[in-house]
Scaffold this motif. Structure first.
Motif, mmCIF file in Angstrom:
data_model
loop_
_atom_site.group_PDB
_atom_site.id
_atom_site.type_symbol
_atom_site.label_atom_id
_atom_site.label_comp_id
_atom_site.label_asym_id
_atom_site.label_seq_id
_atom_site.Cartn_x
_atom_site.Cartn_y
_atom_site.Cartn_z
ATOM 1 N N GLY A 33 -45.951 20.159 -35.061
ATOM 2 C CA GLY A 33 -46.786 19.253 -34.515
ATOM 3 C C GLY A 33 -46.836 17.989 -35.548
ATOM 4 O O GLY A 33 -46.551 18.031 -36.660
ATOM 5 N N THR A 34 -47.277 16.775 -34.795
ATOM 6 C CA THR A 34 -47.337 15.441 -35.398
ATOM 7 C C THR A 34 -48.858 15.082 -35.286
ATOM 8 O O THR A 34 -49.444 15.405 -34.046
ATOM 9 N N PHE A 35 -49.387 14.280 -36.006
ATOM 10 C CA PHE A 35 -50.751 13.771 -36.076
ATOM 11 C C PHE A 35 -50.985 12.454 -36.769
ATOM 12 O O PHE A 35 -50.056 12.248 -37.365
ATOM 13 N N GLY A 36 -52.126 11.813 -36.595
ATOM 14 C CA GLY A 36 -52.343 10.750 -37.391
ATOM 15 C C GLY A 36 -52.169 9.699 -36.781
ATOM 16 O O GLY A 36 -51.694 9.577 -35.375
ATOM 17 N N PRO A 41 -49.119 8.528 -40.704
ATOM 18 C CA PRO A 41 -48.901 9.844 -39.929
ATOM 19 C C PRO A 41 -48.566 11.115 -40.787
ATOM 20 O O PRO A 41 -48.381 11.018 -42.009
ATOM 21 N N GLY A 42 -48.909 11.959 -40.162
ATOM 22 C CA GLY A 42 -48.568 13.423 -40.591
ATOM 23 C C GLY A 42 -47.944 14.433 -39.777
ATOM 24 O O GLY A 42 -47.731 14.135 -38.378
ATOM 25 N N ALA A 43 -47.435 15.507 -40.434
ATOM 26 C CA ALA A 43 -46.787 16.560 -39.546
ATOM 27 C C ALA A 43 -46.991 17.833 -40.186
ATOM 28 O O ALA A 43 -47.316 17.919 -41.257
ATOM 29 N N LEU A 44 -46.805 18.719 -39.261
ATOM 30 C CA LEU A 44 -46.962 20.238 -39.765
ATOM 31 C C LEU A 44 -45.608 21.161 -39.376
ATOM 32 O O LEU A 44 -45.013 21.012 -38.364
ATOM 33 N N LEU A 45 -44.870 21.622 -40.698
ATOM 34 C CA LEU A 45 -43.722 22.172 -40.557
ATOM 35 C C LEU A 45 -43.933 23.676 -40.899
ATOM 36 O O LEU A 45 -44.845 24.057 -41.709
ATOM 37 N N ARG A 54 -48.006 20.923 -44.508
ATOM 38 C CA ARG A 54 -48.503 19.734 -43.901
ATOM 39 C C ARG A 54 -47.932 18.583 -44.914
ATOM 40 O O ARG A 54 -47.878 18.618 -46.278
ATOM 41 N N VAL A 55 -47.160 17.541 -44.103
ATOM 42 C CA VAL A 55 -46.454 16.661 -44.885
ATOM 43 C C VAL A 55 -46.916 15.333 -44.446
ATOM 44 O O VAL A 55 -47.285 15.001 -43.299
ATOM 45 N N ILE A 69 -42.224 9.713 -39.367
ATOM 46 C CA ILE A 69 -42.890 10.757 -38.621
ATOM 47 C C ILE A 69 -43.406 9.731 -37.329
ATOM 48 O O ILE A 69 -43.793 8.883 -37.203
ATOM 49 N N GLY A 70 -42.812 10.436 -36.129
ATOM 50 C CA GLY A 70 -43.029 9.742 -34.901
ATOM 51 C C GLY A 70 -43.629 10.637 -33.807
ATOM 52 O O GLY A 70 -44.031 11.730 -34.087
ATOM 53 N N ASN A 71 -43.418 10.185 -32.594
ATOM 54 C CA ASN A 71 -43.886 10.968 -31.337
ATOM 55 C C ASN A 71 -43.265 12.271 -31.407
ATOM 56 O O ASN A 71 -42.197 11.919 -30.419
ATOM 57 N N GLY A 72 -43.471 13.415 -31.675
ATOM 58 C CA GLY A 72 -42.875 14.476 -31.713
ATOM 59 C C GLY A 72 -41.808 14.696 -32.593
ATOM 60 O O GLY A 72 -40.713 15.707 -32.276
#
Length: 88
Positions: A33-36, A41-45, A54-55, A69-72
């Motif tokens: 997932g990406t968010f923010g 921006p943030g992402a889940l790996l 969470r990064v 970190i972008g859209n997907g």
């Protein structure tokens, strides 16, 4: 009448889908997932062991640094190489 499921039904299924066996590849790191915002921006790996990390930009991941970190998608640079992970 719409063919889409009501939002409440979709929300109820999120947990089951996220923990279903065989949904995501095992044995390697996967972007889940990406968010923010654009500014933060943030992402889940999810790692090979199943641990979720969470990064954010500049964080260490996969032996490199998170550079985008972008859209997907997420880019991780290590030396002269960049690895890009996309949502499955």
């Amino acid at each position: 009448m719409s063919d889409q499921q009501p939002i409440s039904d979709s929300a109820a299924n999120v947990g089951a889908l996220a923990t279903s066996r065989g949904t995501l590849p095992r044995g390697r790191t996967v972007l889940i997932g990406t968010f923010g915002s654009d500014d933060s921006p943030g992402a889940l790996l999810r790692g090979p062991s199943g641990r979720v990390q969470r990064v954010e930009l500049g964080d260490d991941a996969l032996g490199g640094k998170v550079t985008a970190i972008g859209n997907g998608a997420i880019a991780i640079a290590s030396g002269s190489r960049t690895k890009v992970l996309h949502l499955p």
